[in-house]
Design a protein around this motif. Structure first.
Motif, mmCIF file in Angstrom:
data_model
loop_
_atom_site.group_PDB
_atom_site.id
_atom_site.type_symbol
_atom_site.label_atom_id
_atom_site.label_comp_id
_atom_site.label_asym_id
_atom_site.label_seq_id
_atom_site.Cartn_x
_atom_site.Cartn_y
_atom_site.Cartn_z
ATOM 1 N N LEU A 106 23.136 89.224 132.890
ATOM 2 C CA LEU A 106 24.172 88.718 133.798
ATOM 3 C C LEU A 106 24.091 89.403 135.161
ATOM 4 C CD1 LEU A 106 27.232 88.385 131.393
ATOM 5 C CD2 LEU A 106 25.990 86.517 132.533
ATOM 6 N N MET A 107 23.811 90.701 135.164
ATOM 7 C CA MET A 107 23.658 91.415 136.430
ATOM 8 C C MET A 107 22.445 90.901 137.194
ATOM 9 S SD MET A 107 24.824 95.274 135.225
ATOM 10 C CE MET A 107 23.509 96.021 136.096
ATOM 11 N N ALA A 108 21.360 90.657 136.494
ATOM 12 C CA ALA A 108 20.158 90.132 137.146
ATOM 13 C C ALA A 108 20.412 88.731 137.695
ATOM 14 C CB ALA A 108 18.992 90.111 136.163
ATOM 15 N N LEU A 109 21.125 87.917 136.929
ATOM 16 C CA LEU A 109 21.482 86.572 137.416
ATOM 17 C C LEU A 109 22.329 86.651 138.680
ATOM 18 C CD1 LEU A 109 22.328 84.470 134.229
ATOM 19 C CD2 LEU A 109 20.942 83.699 136.158
ATOM 20 N N PHE A 115 20.727 86.912 146.256
ATOM 21 C CA PHE A 115 19.563 86.908 147.150
ATOM 22 C C PHE A 115 19.140 85.497 147.532
ATOM 23 C CE2 PHE A 115 18.782 91.268 145.387
ATOM 24 C CZ PHE A 115 19.036 91.933 146.569
ATOM 25 N N ILE A 116 19.300 84.551 146.623
ATOM 26 C CA ILE A 116 18.981 83.151 146.956
ATOM 27 C C ILE A 116 19.922 82.649 148.044
ATOM 28 C CG2 ILE A 116 19.075 80.761 146.101
ATOM 29 C CD1 ILE A 116 17.993 81.803 143.423
ATOM 30 N N CYS A 117 21.213 82.914 147.869
ATOM 31 C CA CYS A 117 22.229 82.406 148.808
ATOM 32 C C CYS A 117 22.241 83.173 150.129
ATOM 33 C CB CYS A 117 23.613 82.476 148.163
ATOM 34 S SG CYS A 117 23.772 81.395 146.736
ATOM 35 N N ALA A 118 21.923 84.466 150.110
ATOM 36 C CA ALA A 118 22.026 85.301 151.300
ATOM 37 C C ALA A 118 20.838 85.169 152.246
ATOM 38 C CB ALA A 118 22.187 86.759 150.892
ATOM 39 N N ARG A 119 19.742 84.656 151.760
ATOM 40 C CA ARG A 119 18.546 84.548 152.613
ATOM 41 C C ARG A 119 18.695 83.382 153.579
ATOM 42 N NH1 ARG A 119 13.958 87.495 150.983
ATOM 43 N NH2 ARG A 119 12.713 86.255 152.391
ATOM 44 N N SER A 120 18.484 83.669 154.841
ATOM 45 C CA SER A 120 18.490 82.577 155.819
ATOM 46 C C SER A 120 17.130 81.870 155.802
ATOM 47 C CB SER A 120 18.791 83.117 157.213
ATOM 48 O OG SER A 120 17.833 84.094 157.571
ATOM 49 N N ILE A 129 14.649 80.118 142.349
ATOM 50 C CA ILE A 129 15.181 79.163 141.380
ATOM 51 C C ILE A 129 14.456 79.300 140.044
ATOM 52 C CG2 ILE A 129 15.348 76.698 140.841
ATOM 53 C CD1 ILE A 129 15.955 76.259 143.845
ATOM 54 N N ILE A 130 13.152 79.516 140.081
ATOM 55 C CA ILE A 130 12.383 79.711 138.846
ATOM 56 C C ILE A 130 12.886 80.963 138.110
ATOM 57 C CG2 ILE A 130 10.100 80.309 137.920
ATOM 58 C CD1 ILE A 130 8.939 78.405 140.077
ATOM 59 N N LEU A 135 16.103 83.457 133.789
ATOM 60 C CA LEU A 135 17.209 84.321 133.373
ATOM 61 C C LEU A 135 18.254 83.538 132.572
ATOM 62 C CD1 LEU A 135 17.613 86.481 136.607
ATOM 63 C CD2 LEU A 135 16.815 87.264 134.365
ATOM 64 N N CYS A 136 18.497 82.296 132.941
ATOM 65 C CA CYS A 136 19.430 81.455 132.169
ATOM 66 C C CYS A 136 18.889 81.216 130.752
ATOM 67 C CB CYS A 136 19.672 80.125 132.876
ATOM 68 S SG CYS A 136 20.726 80.263 134.321
ATOM 69 N N GLY A 137 17.598 80.974 130.640
ATOM 70 C CA GLY A 137 16.981 80.799 129.321
ATOM 71 C C GLY A 137 17.067 82.070 128.499
#
Length: 170
Positions: A106-109, A115-120, A129-130, A135-137
Motif C-alpha cells: 500500500l505504501m508503494a502504491l 510520483f505519477i501525478c506529481a510529474r509535470s 502505470i505498469i 502493485l495492484c496485482g
C-alpha cells in the motif's frame, strides 16, 4: 502462525490424519500405517478404543507422530517429504508476513501514485502505470491468495507425505 492456526496444520494435523475418523487417508492405507506403528511398539488405538476415549487416542496419535519424526528422517534433501516441508514452511511464513506485506505494498502504491501525478513531464507515465498495475496485482495476491487455507493445503500435503514414510521405513 502455526499456533494461531491450531489443529489445522503441523503436528496436530498429522496426528489427526491417523485417526479413524479422519477421511483424508483411505482406511486401508491408514491400517498399514497403524500396523507399522504397532510393530514398532507404539500404542495405536483401534476404532472402538478411539470412540471410547478420544482424548487418549489423540495422545497416542501425537506420540506416534513424535516417534516418526525421530525415526523416519529422509536421507536426502531431494526427497518429496523435504520438498513438501519446504512448501509448507514457505506458505506458513508468507501468511505470517501478510500484514507487513500489505502495508508495504500500500505504501508503494501510494508513493507510485504520487510520483505519477506529481510529474509535470509525462515521459515515464507508461512505466508508472505498469508499476501501478503490478502493485495492484501483488496486493490482490496478498489479500485473496495468502490465507489460512493456503497454508492448510500445504500442511495436509506434507502430513500425508510424512505418514507415507511408514510405507518406506523398516
Amino acid at each position: 502462525m502455526e499456533k494461531k492456526l491450531g489443529n489445522k496444520v503441523g503436528k496436530a494435523k498429522t496426528a489427526a490424519l491417523l485417526s479413524h475418523a479422519d477421511p483424508h487417508i483411505p482406511a486401508t492405507t491408514k491400517a498399514r500405517y497403524h500396523r507399522y506403528l504397532r510393530k514398532h511398539g507404539l500404542e495405536v488405538p483401534d476404532l472402538e478404543q478411539e470412540r471410547a476415549d478420544p482424548i487418549a487416542a489423540s495422545d497416542s496419535y501425537h506420540s506416534a507422530v513424535d516417534w516418526l519424526l525421530e525415526h523416519t528422517r529422509p536421507n536426502t534433501k531431494s526427497s518429496m517429504l523435504h520438498s513438501e516441508n519446504i512448501t509448507y514452511g514457505f506458505r506458513r511464513n508468507l501468511l505470517g508476513l501478510k500484514l507487513v506485506a500489505i502495508l508495504l505494498t500500500l505504501m508503494a502504491l501510494a508513493g507510485n501514485t504520487y510520483f505519477i501525478c506529481a510529474r509535470s513531464d509525462q515521459s515515464q507515465l507508461i512505466a508508472g502505470i505498469i508499476v501501478e498495475l503490478f502493485l495492484c496485482g501483488t496486493l490482490s495476491g496478498w489479500l485473496w491468495v495468502i490465507n489460512s487455507s493456503f497454508v492448510e493445503d500445504a500442511s495436509l500435503a506434507y502430513a500425508q507425505r510424512f505418514l507415507a514414510q511408514c510405507e518406506k521405513a523398516k
